[in-house]
Design a protein around this motif. Structure first.
Motif, short mmCIF file in Angstrom:
data_model
loop_
_atom_site.label_atom_id
_atom_site.label_comp_id
_atom_site.label_asym_id
_atom_site.label_seq_id
_atom_site.Cartn_x
_atom_site.Cartn_y
_atom_site.Cartn_z
N ARG A 65 0.73 -0.97 -0.10
CA ARG A 65 0.10 0.07 0.08
C ARG A 65 0.80 1.10 -0.21
NH1 ARG A 65 -4.08 -2.25 4.65
NH2 ARG A 65 -5.46 -3.12 3.25
N GLU A 66 2.11 1.26 0.66
CA GLU A 66 2.88 2.47 0.82
C GLU A 66 3.37 2.63 -0.36
OE1 GLU A 66 6.41 4.67 1.08
OE2 GLU A 66 6.55 2.31 1.11
N ILE A 67 4.13 1.46 -1.31
CA ILE A 67 4.50 1.97 -2.52
C ILE A 67 3.54 2.26 -3.55
CG2 ILE A 67 5.62 0.39 -4.37
CD1 ILE A 67 7.16 -1.20 -2.08
N LEU A 68 2.43 1.68 -3.63
CA LEU A 68 1.39 2.32 -4.45
C LEU A 68 1.21 3.44 -4.50
CD1 LEU A 68 -1.01 -0.92 -4.38
CD2 LEU A 68 0.52 -0.20 -6.16
N SER A 69 1.01 4.09 -2.95
CA SER A 69 0.65 5.46 -2.78
C SER A 69 1.54 6.53 -3.46
CB SER A 69 0.59 5.41 -1.26
OG SER A 69 1.87 5.64 -0.56
N ARG A 70 2.92 5.94 -3.83
CA ARG A 70 4.05 6.70 -4.34
C ARG A 70 4.42 6.31 -5.65
NH1 ARG A 70 8.64 4.17 -3.08
NH2 ARG A 70 8.74 2.81 -1.30
N THR A 71 3.21 5.60 -6.34
CA THR A 71 3.71 5.11 -7.80
C THR A 71 2.97 5.93 -8.81
OG1 THR A 71 4.02 2.68 -6.85
CG2 THR A 71 3.47 3.12 -9.14
N GLU A 72 3.75 6.23 -9.81
CA GLU A 72 3.05 6.93 -10.96
C GLU A 72 3.24 6.14 -12.29
OE1 GLU A 72 1.06 9.41 -10.83
OE2 GLU A 72 1.57 10.14 -8.58
N ILE A 73 2.23 5.89 -12.89
CA ILE A 73 2.29 5.24 -14.15
C ILE A 73 1.76 6.06 -15.27
CG2 ILE A 73 1.66 3.27 -15.45
CD1 ILE A 73 1.58 1.59 -12.78
N ASP A 74 2.48 6.25 -16.28
CA ASP A 74 1.98 7.20 -17.39
C ASP A 74 2.61 6.53 -18.61
OD1 ASP A 74 0.63 9.27 -18.62
OD2 ASP A 74 2.20 10.65 -18.32
#
Length: 221
Positions: A65-74
């Motif tokens: 959850r912590e990693i997903l909260s700072r994950t950006e995909i574009d």
């Protein structure tokens, strides 16, 4: 060749198992109709790739959850960017595919990516491919397609793709891993792979790419 009679934005959902030709077909349909293509499979691979880099296991819920909260995909053109870095040539490996399949079943991962996918769809015309697009992500899509092919043909396509990239792997290994992924995708509790109601089903086993693309475009017209 934008459809002249389309007065508002529309969505095309393309679903199907691994190796059925979803990404290749969707990209070509997008180009012909002059709309944007969104590769959701690449997004899950991006998450799988990041979890490998971070050394995260499937059971570490809080860390995930912590990693997903700072994950950006574009996406920029046909390339996918993870946290601002292009990873297009790093996510097409068996290891990443296996991680993507495993993590894609987690509620936290699916919630994060579905949110991003719906945001990407926005108000513009798009074509999106994956495994639960027509049944979940874009359940309101005006056009839905379900692509399939024999397991042997799908494995052969993926094996050739990997060989062209210089990867050493046997056809049997690719086929075995694909069978396992099919099982994982079809039996997961959250939004499993299945044909959406009313979707146009196309068996691509003995069809050329051009034939499949034309079939989809004609159905839309």
């Amino acid at each position: 060749m934008r459809l002249k009679n389309m007065k508002k934005a529309f969505k095309i959902a393309v679903d199907g198992p691994s190796g059925s030709g979803k990404s290749t077909i969707a990209k070509k349909v997008a180009k012909k109709l002059e709309i944007e293509y969104i590769d959701t499979g690449a997004m899950y691979r991006a998450v799988g790739y990041k979890m490998i880099c971070e050394g995260i296991s499937r059971g570490e819920t809080n860390r995930i959850r912590e990693i997903l909260s700072r994950t950006e995909i574009d996406f920029r053109g046909t390339d996918i960017f993870l946290d601002g870095i292009c990873i297009s040539n790093k996510i097409r490996t068996p290891e990443v595919a296996k991680m993507a399949s495993s993590f894609s079943a987690l509620p936290e991962v699916r919630e994060k990516l579905v949110e991003l996918q719906r945001k990407m769809a926005g108000e513009k015309s798009i074509i999106m491919d994956g495994r639960d697009i027509g049944t979940n992500v874009l359940s309101d899509a005006e056009y839905k397609v379900f692509l399939t092919a024999s397991i042997r043909e799908r494995a052969l396509r993926r094996w050739k793709e990997m060989k062209d990239k210089g990867e050493e792997i046997s056809l049997k290994q690719v086929e075995d891993e694909m069978i396992q992924r099919d099982f994982n995708d079809a039996t997961r509790t959250i939004n499993p792979l299945r044909k959406a109601k009313g979707a146009l089903e196309i068996d691509t086993t003995e069809m050329t790419i051009e034939e499949v693309v034309e079939t989809i475009i004609q159905s839309i017209k």
